[in-house]
Design an enzyme around this catalytic site. Sequence first.
Site, mmCIF file in Angstrom:
data_model
loop_
_atom_site.group_PDB
_atom_site.id
_atom_site.type_symbol
_atom_site.label_atom_id
_atom_site.label_comp_id
_atom_site.label_asym_id
_atom_site.label_seq_id
_atom_site.Cartn_x
_atom_site.Cartn_y
_atom_site.Cartn_z
ATOM 1 N N GLU A 16 0.766 -1.138 0.028
ATOM 2 C CA GLU A 16 -0.155 0.121 -0.033
ATOM 3 C C GLU A 16 0.927 1.210 0.101
ATOM 4 O O GLU A 16 0.616 2.157 -0.635
ATOM 5 C CB GLU A 16 -0.929 -0.108 0.987
ATOM 6 C CG GLU A 16 -2.005 -0.871 0.856
ATOM 7 C CD GLU A 16 -2.871 -0.947 0.071
ATOM 8 O OE1 GLU A 16 -2.978 0.286 -0.455
ATOM 9 O OE2 GLU A 16 -3.492 -1.917 -0.464
ATOM 10 N N TYR A 99 -6.488 6.191 4.098
ATOM 11 C CA TYR A 99 -6.566 5.378 2.994
ATOM 12 C C TYR A 99 -6.063 4.196 3.564
ATOM 13 O O TYR A 99 -6.554 3.097 3.557
ATOM 14 C CB TYR A 99 -6.366 5.697 1.595
ATOM 15 C CG TYR A 99 -5.971 4.683 0.840
ATOM 16 C CD1 TYR A 99 -7.104 3.968 0.347
ATOM 17 C CD2 TYR A 99 -4.806 3.953 0.904
ATOM 18 C CE1 TYR A 99 -6.734 2.918 -0.506
ATOM 19 C CE2 TYR A 99 -4.669 2.767 0.103
ATOM 20 C CZ TYR A 99 -5.827 2.164 -0.698
ATOM 21 O OH TYR A 99 -5.330 1.229 -1.050
ATOM 22 N N ASP A 117 -10.060 6.229 -1.928
ATOM 23 C CA ASP A 117 -8.939 6.505 -2.771
ATOM 24 C C ASP A 117 -9.602 7.115 -4.050
ATOM 25 O O ASP A 117 -10.597 7.475 -4.299
ATOM 26 C CB ASP A 117 -8.082 5.383 -3.063
ATOM 27 C CG ASP A 117 -8.810 4.398 -4.163
ATOM 28 O OD1 ASP A 117 -10.057 4.279 -3.968
ATOM 29 O OD2 ASP A 117 -8.113 3.568 -4.985
#
Length: 335
Positions: A16, A99, A117
């Site tokens: 991520e 996020y 996102d």
Amino acid sequence: MPWKGEKDAYKIWLSEIILQQTRVEQGWNYYERFIKNYPNIGALAAAKDQDVFKLWEGLGYYNRCKNLLHTARTIVNEYNGQFPNDYETILSLKGIGPYTAAAIASFAFQLPYAVVDGNVFRVLSRYFNIAEAIDGTAGKMRFTHLAQEVLDQSQPGIYNQAIMDFGATVCKPFAPSCGICPLQKNCQAFANGLVNELPVKEKKLLKRKRWFNYFFFEHGAQIYIHQRAQGDIWANLHEFYLVESPDQVVWNNASVMELLQDQLGIQTGVLKEVSDLLVQQLTHQQIKARFIQVVLTKKPALLTKGQWVDKKLINQLAFPKIILQWMENAAPLKI
DNA sequence: AATCCGGGGAG
DNA sequence: CTCCCAGGATT
């Protein structure tokens, strides 16, 4: 998606971070190299900073890398090497915002937090026909709450991956596939012919132009390099001696030697070559760089900010793309 | 709330 | 050329 079904919080976190503002195709090789070099968080925490920066080289947003190391060491030192499993603690870690915290919490720990996102902004703004700007505070709040409302609480991880996957492959920014879209009959933007008007953004970015004059100083087998500081582009990456000029400078031998004399007291340098102008486009800046090779017979006393290193060692250090581009084409540095 | 941080791909 | 990308930190 390649990481579908991954449950290792370390791997989810790493992927991520790498994929923040980064396309999967662009970031995935980096992810695989990181996992190969640092298979667990202990290995990453124990790594040397420069080695990690070298692995991150070319990926951009270099403070992500600094925060990555910081958080790896925080987890090892303060959480006994166990990745935190509650949202608030995850969110408190460096480099992890709303996020990424929601992604880790839902993918690794099945916690009901909706990711928001670029994909989610787009899908929700279209499906509900919301013309409120997504780059303002109010808009972000509204879409965050909406995303949390429509989240499937029973399987948040699958749902989060699905809505992002849907946004990336069907409800795309340009030329979305409305003809085959399974949500078409309930999509309010489609019903009103507004799909291509959404989502709305209000801000436009200005691009600053900068001129970098890099002096490539050679002294025997050594060259002079300097590590860039925080607060500007390319934080923590290396570069040569930089003179930034307010406008484009037309260099000739005399003006180069005069500048070297004025700034560093150099009188004995031999100007070898001045490169063509190289250009690099950044998101907020345009960099035009020229590289000036100078051979020195002694190290200037005024040149103190950086360090002299053996030429052979520079391939272990991280550099900006535009410098790598020059080095690949410059004979003295081909390795 | 505004601004900044990279590099690459698509149109 | 412009826009966007599985965003976040700083001021």
